[in-house]
Design a protein around this motif. Sequence first.
Motif, mmCIF file in Angstrom:
data_model
loop_
_atom_site.group_PDB
_atom_site.id
_atom_site.type_symbol
_atom_site.label_atom_id
_atom_site.label_comp_id
_atom_site.label_asym_id
_atom_site.label_seq_id
_atom_site.Cartn_x
_atom_site.Cartn_y
_atom_site.Cartn_z
ATOM 1 N N HIS A 136 -100.509 -29.825 7.878
ATOM 2 C CA HIS A 136 -100.474 -28.926 9.040
ATOM 3 C C HIS A 136 -101.846 -28.307 9.275
ATOM 4 O O HIS A 136 -102.302 -28.184 10.405
ATOM 5 N N ILE A 137 -102.477 -27.920 8.184
ATOM 6 C CA ILE A 137 -103.748 -27.190 8.281
ATOM 7 C C ILE A 137 -104.812 -28.043 8.948
ATOM 8 O O ILE A 137 -105.527 -27.589 9.844
ATOM 9 N N THR A 138 -104.898 -29.296 8.530
ATOM 10 C CA THR A 138 -105.929 -30.173 9.110
ATOM 11 C C THR A 138 -105.500 -30.659 10.490
ATOM 12 O O THR A 138 -106.312 -30.730 11.406
ATOM 13 N N ALA A 139 -104.205 -30.974 10.665
ATOM 14 C CA ALA A 139 -103.742 -31.484 11.965
ATOM 15 C C ALA A 139 -103.934 -30.436 13.056
ATOM 16 O O ALA A 139 -104.319 -30.768 14.181
ATOM 17 N N PHE A 140 -103.667 -29.171 12.753
ATOM 18 C CA PHE A 140 -103.791 -28.129 13.766
ATOM 19 C C PHE A 140 -105.188 -27.522 13.805
ATOM 20 O O PHE A 140 -105.442 -26.583 14.550
ATOM 21 N N GLY A 141 -106.068 -28.022 12.940
ATOM 22 C CA GLY A 141 -107.466 -27.613 13.021
ATOM 23 C C GLY A 141 -107.756 -26.224 12.480
ATOM 24 O O GLY A 141 -108.795 -25.645 12.781
ATOM 25 N N TRP A 142 -106.849 -25.680 11.652
ATOM 26 C CA TRP A 142 -107.139 -24.358 11.074
ATOM 27 C C TRP A 142 -108.289 -24.474 10.073
ATOM 28 O O TRP A 142 -109.077 -23.556 9.916
ATOM 29 N N ALA A 143 -108.347 -25.612 9.391
ATOM 30 C CA ALA A 143 -109.464 -25.889 8.479
ATOM 31 C C ALA A 143 -109.608 -27.406 8.386
ATOM 32 O O ALA A 143 -108.622 -28.136 8.554
ATOM 33 N N SER A 144 -110.843 -27.844 8.124
ATOM 34 C CA SER A 144 -111.079 -29.281 7.985
ATOM 35 C C SER A 144 -110.762 -29.709 6.551
ATOM 36 O O SER A 144 -110.563 -28.868 5.667
ATOM 37 N N VAL A 145 -110.756 -31.010 6.349
ATOM 38 C CA VAL A 145 -110.531 -31.528 4.991
ATOM 39 C C VAL A 145 -111.616 -30.997 4.051
ATOM 40 O O VAL A 145 -111.337 -30.578 2.926
ATOM 41 N N GLN A 146 -112.858 -30.978 4.543
ATOM 42 C CA GLN A 146 -113.970 -30.448 3.728
ATOM 43 C C GLN A 146 -113.778 -28.956 3.433
ATOM 44 O O GLN A 146 -113.971 -28.511 2.306
ATOM 45 N N ASP A 147 -113.378 -28.204 4.468
ATOM 46 C CA ASP A 147 -113.099 -26.769 4.263
ATOM 47 C C ASP A 147 -112.052 -26.593 3.159
ATOM 48 O O ASP A 147 -112.207 -25.750 2.261
ATOM 49 N N LEU A 148 -110.998 -27.389 3.246
ATOM 50 C CA LEU A 148 -109.907 -27.260 2.265
ATOM 51 C C LEU A 148 -110.367 -27.605 0.859
ATOM 52 O O LEU A 148 -109.944 -26.964 -0.106
ATOM 53 N N ASP A 149 -111.232 -28.614 0.755
ATOM 54 C CA ASP A 149 -111.814 -28.961 -0.550
ATOM 55 C C ASP A 149 -112.543 -27.753 -1.125
ATOM 56 O O ASP A 149 -112.385 -27.402 -2.292
ATOM 57 N N ASP A 150 -113.365 -27.112 -0.289
ATOM 58 C CA ASP A 150 -114.135 -25.938 -0.722
ATOM 59 C C ASP A 150 -113.197 -24.794 -1.095
ATOM 60 O O ASP A 150 -113.389 -24.110 -2.105
ATOM 61 N N ILE A 151 -112.184 -24.583 -0.247
ATOM 62 C CA ILE A 151 -111.239 -23.489 -0.477
ATOM 63 C C ILE A 151 -110.522 -23.677 -1.810
ATOM 64 O O ILE A 151 -110.390 -22.742 -2.613
ATOM 65 N N MET A 152 -110.076 -24.909 -2.057
ATOM 66 C CA MET A 152 -109.346 -25.191 -3.295
ATOM 67 C C MET A 152 -110.245 -24.958 -4.519
ATOM 68 O O MET A 152 -109.836 -24.323 -5.491
ATOM 69 N N ALA A 153 -111.472 -25.466 -4.430
ATOM 70 C CA ALA A 153 -112.393 -25.316 -5.567
ATOM 71 C C ALA A 153 -112.695 -23.838 -5.811
ATOM 72 O O ALA A 153 -112.703 -23.372 -6.960
ATOM 73 N N LEU A 154 -112.927 -23.081 -4.731
ATOM 74 C CA LEU A 154 -113.221 -21.649 -4.882
ATOM 75 C C LEU A 154 -112.002 -20.903 -5.426
ATOM 76 O O LEU A 154 -112.132 -20.047 -6.313
ATOM 77 N N ALA A 155 -110.823 -21.246 -4.906
ATOM 78 C CA ALA A 155 -109.603 -20.556 -5.352
ATOM 79 C C ALA A 155 -109.404 -20.758 -6.852
ATOM 80 O O ALA A 155 -109.028 -19.816 -7.567
ATOM 81 N N LEU A 156 -109.661 -21.957 -7.328
ATOM 82 C CA LEU A 156 -109.477 -22.221 -8.763
ATOM 83 C C LEU A 156 -110.531 -21.501 -9.600
ATOM 84 O O LEU A 156 -110.230 -21.005 -10.690
ATOM 85 N N ARG A 157 -111.748 -21.415 -9.076
ATOM 86 C CA ARG A 157 -112.783 -20.661 -9.812
ATOM 87 C C ARG A 157 -112.429 -19.180 -9.875
ATOM 88 O O ARG A 157 -112.581 -18.538 -10.913
ATOM 89 N N VAL A 158 -111.963 -18.646 -8.749
ATOM 90 C CA VAL A 158 -111.556 -17.241 -8.740
ATOM 91 C C VAL A 158 -110.416 -17.039 -9.729
ATOM 92 O O VAL A 158 -110.392 -16.070 -10.499
ATOM 93 N N ASN A 159 -109.484 -17.982 -9.745
ATOM 94 C CA ASN A 159 -108.338 -17.867 -10.647
ATOM 95 C C ASN A 159 -108.790 -17.877 -12.113
ATOM 96 O O ASN A 159 -108.374 -17.021 -12.893
#
Length: 254
Positions: A136-159
């Motif tokens: 949904h996120i990529t299809a509706f353009g809320w974030a790109s695949v690259q954005d999501l990659d960055d978000i996931m990596a940052l979220a795990l580092r924060v965790n």
Amino acid sequence: MARRRQLYEGKAKILFEGPEPGTLVQYFKDDATAFNAQKKGVITGKGVLNNRISEYIMMRLGEIGVPTHFVRRLNMREQLIREVEIIPLEVVVRNVAAGQMSTRLGIAEGTQLPRSIIEYYYKNDQLGDPMVAEEHITAFGWASVQDLDDIMALALRVNDFCSGLFLGVGIRLVDFKLEFGRLWDNEEMRIVVADEISPDSCRLWDVKTNEKLDKDRFRRDLGKVEEAYQEVARRLGILPEAGVRDLKGPETMQ
Ligand code: ADP
Ligand code: MG
């Protein structure tokens, strides 16, 4: 002393125009909401404590190279932040089953998860922040695949970092919610951690007793809500010496 222009009032914070272009002042209120604002209340001193706690965590994150919107704390209730384009997602990282995950999937609260799980919710109060998939996120353009990659990596580092930080003071980081934003430096875009990291946005349990030290005390009417927020600040070694009872909150000054 002119009052700053207010740009947005949310459920827990107010955003004011900052002193320079590209900056904002984030004011932390004592207002508390839960269950998509169906439950409302005031947690006295919460704004002061969340301002401190979020400052502390964002500064520590900055020190290990996790980019955040935080610039500096201005006073008891306000911090200067970089203005970002908020990605309309609530990114939840879970280490232990609790809350919605337990009720939706029938997993007992307190069950250690086999690995950290990231979930995405579309940040939209009218819709009640529905859970969404990456599709949904990529299809509706809320974030790109690259954005999501960055978000996931940052979220795990924060965790990883925050799990260790809290464990060091006897607190289990059960789960938490992050917001991310896009920050442009000339032509370059970076994704940074925005909003706040505080007992409003984290589930924090005492390691020994499993006592809840977070907003669940408010959600579930467990009492001692103010005390729980204070205890988190105290353990992190950042309880304001002046106390948290600046009930009116300072005027926002230029
Ligand atoms: P809400 O009720 O929308 O959750 P809050 O009371 O949490 O609002 O106020 C903070 C608002 O500011 C949120 O909508 C959040 O997405 C937004 N925000 C947080 N950090 C930034 C930032 N650095 N730049 C722009 N907006 C931000
Ligand atoms: Mg919010």
